[in-house]
Design a protein around this motif. Structure first.
Motif, PDB file in Angstrom:
ATOM      1  N   VAL A 118      -2.205   9.358  10.152  1.00 51.24           N
ATOM      2  CA  VAL A 118      -1.328   9.444  11.319  1.00 51.24           C
ATOM      3  C   VAL A 118      -1.835  10.659  12.076  1.00 51.24           C
ATOM      4  O   VAL A 118      -1.604  11.798  11.658  1.00 51.24           O
ATOM      5  CB  VAL A 118       0.145   9.617  10.896  1.00 51.24           C
ATOM      6  CG1 VAL A 118       1.004   9.869  12.137  1.00 51.24           C
ATOM      7  CG2 VAL A 118       0.645   8.398  10.137  1.00 51.24           C
ATOM      8  N   GLY A 119      -2.586  10.401  13.140  1.00 53.09           N
ATOM      9  CA  GLY A 119      -3.252  11.509  13.817  1.00 53.09           C
ATOM     10  C   GLY A 119      -4.243  12.133  12.851  1.00 53.09           C
ATOM     11  O   GLY A 119      -5.108  11.442  12.312  1.00 53.09           O
ATOM     12  N   THR A 120      -4.094  13.418  12.577  1.00 51.38           N
ATOM     13  CA  THR A 120      -5.007  14.071  11.644  1.00 51.38           C
ATOM     14  C   THR A 120      -4.402  14.196  10.242  1.00 51.38           C
ATOM     15  O   THR A 120      -5.028  14.751   9.346  1.00 51.38           O
ATOM     16  CB  THR A 120      -5.359  15.489  12.133  1.00 51.38           C
ATOM     17  OG1 THR A 120      -4.141  16.231  12.278  1.00 51.38           O
ATOM     18  CG2 THR A 120      -6.084  15.435  13.467  1.00 51.38           C
ATOM     19  N   LEU A 121      -3.190  13.697  10.068  1.00 53.20           N
ATOM     20  CA  LEU A 121      -2.547  13.783   8.748  1.00 53.20           C
ATOM     21  C   LEU A 121      -2.924  12.587   7.895  1.00 53.20           C
ATOM     22  O   LEU A 121      -2.780  11.439   8.304  1.00 53.20           O
ATOM     23  CB  LEU A 121      -1.022  13.804   8.895  1.00 53.20           C
ATOM     24  CG  LEU A 121      -0.394  15.072   9.459  1.00 53.20           C
ATOM     25  CD1 LEU A 121       1.120  14.899   9.535  1.00 53.20           C
ATOM     26  CD2 LEU A 121      -0.762  16.280   8.605  1.00 53.20           C
ATOM     27  N   ARG A 122      -3.388  12.872   6.661  1.00 49.07           N
ATOM     28  CA  ARG A 122      -3.655  11.783   5.731  1.00 49.07           C
ATOM     29  C   ARG A 122      -2.373  11.530   4.930  1.00 49.07           C
ATOM     30  O   ARG A 122      -1.900  12.415   4.218  1.00 49.07           O
ATOM     31  CB  ARG A 122      -4.813  12.130   4.786  1.00 49.07           C
ATOM     32  CG  ARG A 122      -5.275  10.925   3.959  1.00 49.07           C
ATOM     33  CD  ARG A 122      -6.329  11.303   2.927  1.00 49.07           C
ATOM     34  NE  ARG A 122      -7.670  11.324   3.495  1.00 49.07           N
ATOM     35  CZ  ARG A 122      -8.772  10.902   2.831  1.00 49.07           C
ATOM     36  NH1 ARG A 122      -8.666  10.426   1.599  1.00 49.07           N
ATOM     37  NH2 ARG A 122      -9.947  10.969   3.391  1.00 49.07           N
ATOM     38  N   MET A 123      -1.868  10.332   5.082  1.00 48.88           N
ATOM     39  CA  MET A 123      -0.604   9.966   4.447  1.00 48.88           C
ATOM     40  C   MET A 123      -0.863   9.154   3.178  1.00 48.88           C
ATOM     41  O   MET A 123      -1.891   8.486   3.047  1.00 48.88           O
ATOM     42  CB  MET A 123       0.247   9.134   5.406  1.00 48.88           C
ATOM     43  CG  MET A 123       0.590   9.823   6.709  1.00 48.88           C
ATOM     44  SD  MET A 123       1.645  11.292   6.475  1.00 48.88           S
ATOM     45  CE  MET A 123       3.136  10.525   5.807  1.00 48.88           C
ATOM     46  N   ASN A 124       0.091   9.216   2.254  1.00 55.06           N
ATOM     47  CA  ASN A 124      -0.006   8.493   0.987  1.00 55.06           C
ATOM     48  C   ASN A 124       1.216   7.608   0.791  1.00 55.06           C
ATOM     49  O   ASN A 124       2.357   8.061   0.942  1.00 55.06           O
ATOM     50  CB  ASN A 124      -0.082   9.489  -0.177  1.00 55.06           C
ATOM     51  CG  ASN A 124      -1.290  10.379  -0.061  1.00 55.06           C
ATOM     52  OD1 ASN A 124      -2.390  10.005  -0.469  1.00 55.06           O
ATOM     53  ND2 ASN A 124      -1.106  11.547   0.545  1.00 55.06           N
ATOM     54  N   SER A 125       0.952   6.368   0.418  1.00 56.66           N
ATOM     55  CA  SER A 125       1.998   5.380   0.244  1.00 56.66           C
ATOM     56  C   SER A 125       1.857   4.742  -1.136  1.00 56.66           C
ATOM     57  O   SER A 125       0.751   4.404  -1.565  1.00 56.66           O
ATOM     58  CB  SER A 125       1.841   4.320   1.348  1.00 56.66           C
ATOM     59  OG  SER A 125       2.693   3.227   1.124  1.00 56.66           O
ATOM     60  N   LEU A 126       2.958   4.598  -1.839  1.00 54.62           N
ATOM     61  CA  LEU A 126       2.935   3.953  -3.155  1.00 54.62           C
ATOM     62  C   LEU A 126       2.780   2.440  -2.956  1.00 54.62           C
ATOM     63  O   LEU A 126       3.536   1.831  -2.209  1.00 54.62           O
ATOM     64  CB  LEU A 126       4.243   4.267  -3.890  1.00 54.62           C
ATOM     65  CG  LEU A 126       4.336   3.954  -5.383  1.00 54.62           C
ATOM     66  CD1 LEU A 126       3.230   4.622  -6.170  1.00 54.62           C
ATOM     67  CD2 LEU A 126       5.706   4.400  -5.909  1.00 54.62           C
ATOM     68  N   ARG A 127       1.784   1.834  -3.594  1.00 60.80           N
ATOM     69  CA  ARG A 127       1.571   0.377  -3.460  1.00 60.80           C
ATOM     70  C   ARG A 127       2.431  -0.344  -4.508  1.00 60.80           C
ATOM     71  O   ARG A 127       1.920  -1.047  -5.384  1.00 60.80           O
ATOM     72  CB  ARG A 127       0.083   0.053  -3.640  1.00 60.80           C
ATOM     73  CG  ARG A 127      -0.785   0.624  -2.543  1.00 60.80           C
ATOM     74  CD  ARG A 127      -2.246   0.264  -2.740  1.00 60.80           C
ATOM     75  NE  ARG A 127      -2.516  -1.159  -2.537  1.00 60.80           N
ATOM     76  CZ  ARG A 127      -3.721  -1.714  -2.606  1.00 60.80           C
ATOM     77  NH1 ARG A 127      -4.780  -0.955  -2.870  1.00 60.80           N
ATOM     78  NH2 ARG A 127      -3.890  -3.002  -2.429  1.00 60.80           N
ATOM     79  N   ARG A 128       3.720  -0.173  -4.401  1.00 57.28           N
ATOM     80  CA  ARG A 128       4.635  -0.677  -5.425  1.00 57.28           C
ATOM     81  C   ARG A 128       4.561  -2.209  -5.534  1.00 57.28           C
ATOM     82  O   ARG A 128       4.451  -2.757  -6.638  1.00 57.28           O
ATOM     83  CB  ARG A 128       6.066  -0.246  -5.105  1.00 57.28           C
ATOM     84  CG  ARG A 128       7.095  -0.798  -6.064  1.00 57.28           C
ATOM     85  CD  ARG A 128       8.503  -0.410  -5.641  1.00 57.28           C
ATOM     86  NE  ARG A 128       8.764   0.999  -5.798  1.00 57.28           N
ATOM     87  CZ  ARG A 128       9.056   1.586  -6.963  1.00 57.28           C
ATOM     88  NH1 ARG A 128       9.095   0.878  -8.068  1.00 57.28           N
ATOM     89  NH2 ARG A 128       9.306   2.865  -7.032  1.00 57.28           N
ATOM     90  N   ALA A 129       4.624  -2.894  -4.397  1.00 62.50           N
ATOM     91  CA  ALA A 129       4.620  -4.362  -4.445  1.00 62.50           C
ATOM     92  C   ALA A 129       3.296  -4.871  -5.018  1.00 62.50           C
ATOM     93  O   ALA A 129       3.278  -5.821  -5.807  1.00 62.50           O
ATOM     94  CB  ALA A 129       4.851  -4.936  -3.048  1.00 62.50           C
ATOM     95  N   ASP A 130       2.203  -4.246  -4.637  1.00 63.91           N
ATOM     96  CA  ASP A 130       0.893  -4.683  -5.138  1.00 63.91           C
ATOM     97  C   ASP A 130       0.777  -4.414  -6.640  1.00 63.91           C
ATOM     98  O   ASP A 130       0.271  -5.250  -7.398  1.00 63.91           O
ATOM     99  CB  ASP A 130      -0.232  -3.952  -4.388  1.00 63.91           C
ATOM    100  CG  ASP A 130      -0.322  -4.380  -2.936  1.00 63.91           C
ATOM    101  OD1 ASP A 130       0.207  -5.471  -2.597  1.00 63.91           O
ATOM    102  OD2 ASP A 130      -0.909  -3.637  -2.135  1.00 63.91           O
ATOM    103  N   MET A 131       1.255  -3.261  -7.059  1.00 65.29           N
ATOM    104  CA  MET A 131       1.225  -2.931  -8.492  1.00 65.29           C
ATOM    105  C   MET A 131       2.114  -3.892  -9.285  1.00 65.29           C
ATOM    106  O   MET A 131       1.747  -4.354 -10.363  1.00 65.29           O
ATOM    107  CB  MET A 131       1.682  -1.478  -8.707  1.00 65.29           C
ATOM    108  CG  MET A 131       0.621  -0.440  -8.381  1.00 65.29           C
ATOM    109  SD  MET A 131      -0.706  -0.401  -9.645  1.00 65.29           S
ATOM    110  CE  MET A 131       0.213   0.240 -11.051  1.00 65.29           C
ATOM    111  N   ASP A 132       3.289  -4.178  -8.730  1.00 63.48           N
ATOM    112  CA  ASP A 132       4.206  -5.096  -9.422  1.00 63.48           C
ATOM    113  C   ASP A 132       3.614  -6.495  -9.525  1.00 63.48           C
ATOM    114  O   ASP A 132       3.842  -7.206 -10.501  1.00 63.48           O
ATOM    115  CB  ASP A 132       5.548  -5.159  -8.690  1.00 63.48           C
ATOM    116  CG  ASP A 132       6.373  -3.902  -8.901  1.00 63.48           C
ATOM    117  OD1 ASP A 132       6.016  -3.104  -9.790  1.00 63.48           O
ATOM    118  OD2 ASP A 132       7.362  -3.717  -8.175  1.00 63.48           O
ATOM    119  N   GLN A 133       2.857  -6.865  -8.496  1.00 62.81           N
ATOM    120  CA  GLN A 133       2.229  -8.187  -8.521  1.00 62.81           C
ATOM    121  C   GLN A 133       1.125  -8.244  -9.582  1.00 62.81           C
ATOM    122  O   GLN A 133       1.025  -9.210 -10.343  1.00 62.81           O
ATOM    123  CB  GLN A 133       1.643  -8.503  -7.135  1.00 62.81           C
ATOM    124  CG  GLN A 133       1.054  -9.898  -7.028  1.00 62.81           C
ATOM    125  CD  GLN A 133       0.403 -10.130  -5.664  1.00 62.81           C
ATOM    126  OE1 GLN A 133       0.732  -9.448  -4.684  1.00 62.81           O
ATOM    127  NE2 GLN A 133      -0.519 -11.079  -5.590  1.00 62.81           N
TER     128      GLN A 133
END
Lengths: 105, 105
Positions: free
Chosen positions: B73-88
């Protein structure tokens, strides 16, 4: 032949130690074989890609983490999956890892 | 600043790689913080006992295993938990590890 060292109580189970035990593919194979057979297996009865001394080390790591229980029947050292204890300490963890092991993904 | 490397597809998730990612306590802390907040967190926004370079390494291991997704997001590197992908890929595994992490045992 040495007798079996102490096993941890459920209250002493540690998530770090359990994950370190289960991150090794040979140790997961031991757990998977115990789960698949649904019965206890003697140390020499597993299908493992390592020698006896290495296998003994892996059994010890699983035992110290609380994943398996070892006991003697005569001179045979038997291995038992501590499923109920694991489920009590870490609900769902053992099943999730066993299931993941079976998945092609 | 480099752009984000590729993320694995769910079909490429590997249980060995995921367990190797989650066996590390700092990496589990990253996952726990994402889960607890229930929102994405910038790389500098975690409470971690390691320096920036080490943290960057840990984020990369989690990303390569498929546990987190990174984006800018702009110059910020964001981190998101891939919960649905992991659960799958590995039903129950992430929840079991997160729950184990919260237990005193």
């Amino acid at each position: 032949m040495g007798r079996i060292p102490q096993h941890p109580e459920v209250s002493d189970f540690d998530v770090q130690r359990v994950l370190e035990a289960l991150v090794d593919p040979v140790r997961r194979s031991i757990v998977t074989q115990l789960d698949a057979l649904g019965a206890d297996i003697k140390c020499g009865g597993f299908d493992l890609p390592v020698g006896k001394a290495t296998a003994t080390h892996h059994f010890g790591v699983l035992r110290d983490a609380g994943v398996i229980r070892q006991y003697y029947v005569g001179t045979l050292r038997m291995n038992s999956l501590r499923r109920a204890d694991m489920d009590q300490a870490f609900p769902g963890l053992l099943d999730a890892i066993l299931a993941a092991q079976k998945q092609p993904a």
